[in-house]
Design an enzyme around this catalytic site. Sequence first.
Site, PDB file in Angstrom:
ATOM      1  N   SER A 539       9.788  24.262 -15.413  1.00 28.66           N
ATOM      2  CA  SER A 539      11.177  24.056 -15.024  1.00 28.66           C
ATOM      3  C   SER A 539      12.077  25.027 -15.792  1.00 28.66           C
ATOM      4  CB  SER A 539      11.559  22.596 -15.257  1.00 28.66           C
ATOM      5  OG  SER A 539      12.778  22.287 -14.621  1.00 28.66           O
ATOM      6  N   ASP A 624       9.987  19.735  -3.995  1.00 30.94           N
ATOM      7  CA  ASP A 624      10.778  19.805  -5.224  1.00 30.94           C
ATOM      8  C   ASP A 624      12.260  20.000  -4.887  1.00 30.94           C
ATOM      9  OD1 ASP A 624      11.846  20.266  -7.739  1.00 30.94           O
ATOM     10  OD2 ASP A 624      10.195  21.542  -8.392  1.00 30.94           O
ATOM     11  N   HIS A 659       8.988  17.712  -8.098  1.00 30.33           N
ATOM     12  CA  HIS A 659       9.199  18.466  -9.336  1.00 30.33           C
ATOM     13  C   HIS A 659       8.193  18.093 -10.423  1.00 30.33           C
ATOM     14  CE1 HIS A 659      11.545  21.079 -11.894  1.00 30.33           C
ATOM     15  NE2 HIS A 659      11.668  20.131 -12.803  1.00 30.33           N
TER      16      HIS A 659
END
Length: 688
Positions: A539, A624, A659
Amino acid sequence: MPRSQTTQTPPVAHFRRSDDPDWHWLESRDDPQVKAFLRAANRESDAFFAPLKALEDALYDGHLARRELKVTGLPTTLERFRYWSETAADADYPLWWRQARDGDTAPELLLDLEARSQAHDFLELGDMAISSDEQWLAWTEDASGNEYFDLYLKRLPDGEPQRLRRRIGPDLVWAEDNRTLLFTRYDATQRPASVWLLRPEDDHCQKIFEEADVEFWVGLGKTRSRQWLVLETASKDTSECHLIPATAPRTAPACVRPRETGVEYTLEHRDDVFYVLHNRDGSHFRLDTAPVSQSDSWTPLVPHREDVTLEGVDAFSWGVVVTERDHHEAQVYLRVIERSEADPARNAAGAGGLPGSRLPLPEAPCSLALGDTPDFHTRKLLLREESFTLPVRWVEHDLDSGEQRVLKTQPLYGDLQPDDLVCRRLWAEGHDGERIPVSVVARADRLGQVPMPTLLYGYGAYGEVLDPWFSIARLELLSRGVAFAVAHVRGGGDRGEPWYLAGKLEHKENSFRDFLAARQALVAEGIADPERIAAYGASAGGLLVGASLNLEPEAFCAAVLDVPFVDVLRTMENPDLPLTTAEYTEWGNPDEPAVRRRIRDYSPLDNLTAQPYPSVLLQGSWHDSRVPYWEPAKLYARMTELDSARGPVLLRTDMAAGHGGASGRFKAWRDNARQDAFILWALGRDAV
């Protein structure tokens, strides 16, 4: 295996569009060519991993052999029942149970997530909420990975689940009337923007709060005293709380104190007093008290200190527990302040000294946190402890006797036990002379003997803290002679609030320089082999690693970028995307020319050039909503076109996840084994 040595033509050559050299067409989710491209890249990745299948299987099997597969959670006791989860040895998801506190009745099954998962490729529990009379269970679940949740309700113990609402936020809280449930809804950009009151008995539903500012998100909570419902609306640097009496949920929310730009506050409650944690008069936060009758009148209890950041407060009938972080040690502590020390009258009288005392640490550095403790009156605190060498354990701390009792420890099997591991804390020198904490864990018989192949992990954003955590999967790397290191760079919260502020907005480059300084310190200390250091970031950590590779492409032999935030400028220029507007206080608003230039100068995708990049594994997820699949996909396409990397550039996209990756634990462990096989291959440790 460098790409020049492969015989297959990369998918990029077949899907290149001459009129779109930046590959922006990949953002068109409905274009069938997008999925075709991602699946072609997955096939290319499969071909690379085929020779590593035996290693992947060994890592996966070794991981499973080291852990307890049948897991029973630690019970949490409410008024009448004890609640816990159980996960069968062959199950991906837990079952939730309860039993009367006296144990005279048979356990009751509340929620079977394993059964519910059978109809979905992905399932994630958002929140669970049990009414105060313990007659109703409400929960939210995401069945696709896009972080849109559906709300379900069940009469306990054996009523049929009812789906009450679709595509809402994850948060739930019951009012104390046992009839009213509060939940959040998203706006068009998937921002939690409003709070709704639902009365399931007649399906009465009404909006009771809405946040108009697009940089603010709304969250829900309830004080441990169970007297107040808390609606918190917050941006990255400003917050505001609104209160509703928990027994009168249809009362209009009352603002505690109007927002002030740059001021964050949160609160807890005991008797007729609120405990307010805020940074109004100092960036490291202080703890104040305020009478319920005058909630905006704050009186200091724990003062602002230059070397400590206050991170949280938990109130009980006897006093409060304050979570605080020592800047010098980069270590979290729990401070217990008893009722007499937390008395507002004491503050008004000007009593000197710092109230309360810190609980002991099991070791340092470590993670220490207050566990799930809903009992407002208990004097036995549940503590959660772990470190890089200490598996997770839950400890009961008796405030009256000072005694501690271990309630549960994560079992560990196999040939590598905690006593076989050692952790060291280094201090790297940053480009501006700042001291950067670097944690290292390795086998005790290897660390310091000869330079080791090393995996360097980093994140460095949002003030997130990388306190030590134990990983059973990591043991497979350590057992093969790899050292694992964590760079606690600026932008994270490892050394308190100032550490975070020194790595955001105009100071963001400090994060990247700190990561590279950590790498150099590992080499200088003789811990890491300079030719065999791999980097990992997920991320915002993917941004950290991606930007570091652009600065020094030969610093690492390989990099794993998991759901990486690498198209920073383009994302921040699109306010219609989820998260964008809420992120302005973290990265800046590119509508301002100076901010746009600053972001442009470090955004990984915008700074790719024909450099000798290392081998790279990029991982994305189709559903995501935080970092869209196209960000790693575009980075893969453009790095492949440059054809300058010293090894393969690979892309894997999970077409059924969000995610956080796969929701089922076995698939998540399998994905981790594949990723670690890549790391070991790059570090020259790929022998089975």
